[in-house]
Write an enzyme that holds these catalytic residues in place. Structure first.
Site, PDB file in Angstrom:
ATOM      1  N   SER A 161       0.906  -1.196   0.009  1.00  0.00           N
ATOM      2  CA  SER A 161       0.010   0.010  -0.095  1.00  0.00           C
ATOM      3  C   SER A 161       0.813   1.288  -0.088  1.00  0.00           C
ATOM      4  CB  SER A 161      -1.118  -0.136   1.225  1.00  0.00           C
ATOM      5  OG  SER A 161      -2.140   0.865   1.119  1.00  0.00           O
TER       6      SER A 161
ATOM      7  N   ASP B 232      -5.335  -4.013  -2.500  1.00  0.00           N
ATOM      8  CA  ASP B 232      -4.617  -3.564  -1.693  1.00  0.00           C
ATOM      9  C   ASP B 232      -3.912  -4.758  -0.802  1.00  0.00           C
ATOM     10  OD1 ASP B 232      -3.074  -2.650   0.839  1.00  0.00           O
ATOM     11  OD2 ASP B 232      -4.371  -0.762   1.037  1.00  0.00           O
TER      12      ASP B 232
END
Length: 256
Positions: free
Chosen positions: A39, A152
């Site tokens: 991320s 993610d």
């Protein structure tokens, strides 16, 4: 001298603290042999691995119009497009950039929605895995890549120490999501933020224990995941806290 790997967690704007951490590691002359990121940590790790100095990455970040990156997607899979983010990454890293172009080895982590597993990328094209690692579910559309629907990586692994441990490296884990136990849920936005924070944090706890040194600046608990306007403060928190751990970090270089 021992070889060091650095794992950088996700955390939205709090991930800017990673840049301060990396700047401090440079100042302390801690040689980083391999990076793993997820991320916002994936973005910091990628630019650092590409040869950008942490302060330069901060300058690039603060010059970006974040609102321009928030273009609605109007799709059943997510609220926002990643197109503008992709263009921005391609401008600085190169549209055809590969992992082999980087100055340091790097592993990025995404989540395969169909299989429900973490997927690790360390070779081939760079931009698609980087986008996937940062595609927050519901907010951004999944990234279609290599026949997978990817989002993610922090959803299942928000502190990717595994690729570093597999190489026998000593691991510095940088976790930028300390929980603020005094926080109060007052509206729908804070309810979503708190729910995601608690859920994602749960998968980092066993991984924190596997780090040789864990860097988790407690002051970050006071910052929101969308507080990008406070980027210089976040950078400074990561930098100062890491310098305060100089003795522990230098000890990693000593023979076992």
């Amino acid at each position: 001298m021992q070889k060091i790997g650095v794992a950088l967690s996700g955390g939205g704007a709090r991930g800017i603290a990673h840049l301060g951490v990396l700047a401090a590691l440079d100042e302390l002359q801690i040689p980083v042999a391999h990076l793993a990121g997820v991320s916002s940590g994936a973005i910091a790790a990628t630019f650092y691995a590409a040869g950008f100095a942490p302060a330069e990455i901060l300058r690039l970040l603060t010059s970006v119009n974040v609102a321009r990156l928030m273009r609605p997607a109007f799709s059943r899979y997510g609220l926002l497009h990643l197109d503008a983010v992709e263009q921005l990454l391609a401008r600085y890293l190169g549209a055809q950039a590969t992992f082999a172009d980087l100055q340091r080895p790097l592993t990025l982590v995404a989540t395969d929605l169909a299989e429900g597993v973490s997927v690790y990328f360390s070779e081939g094209p760079l931009i698609p895995p980087l986008l996937a690692s940062s595609a927050v579910p519901i907010v951004y559309r999944p990234v279609e890549y290599q026949g997978r629907q990817l989002v993610d990586g922090g959803l299942l692994n928000n502190l990717p120490v595994e690729p570093l441990l597999e190489q026998g490296l000593r691991v510095i884990g940088v976790h930028c999501n300390p929980i603020n136990h005094a926080a109060r849920v007052t509206n729908f936005r804070t309810l979503i933020e708190r729910t995601l924070h608690l859920a994602i944090n749960a998968n980092t706890l066993p991984r924190q224990l596997r780090c040789d040194v864990l860097i988790e600046p407690p002051e970050l608990r006071l910052y929101r995941p969308l507080g990008y306007r406070r980027a210089p403060e976040l950078y400074e928190i990561g930098y100062c806290y890491t310098l305060s751990m100089a003795d522990q970090l230098r000890a990693l270089l000593l023979p076992a």
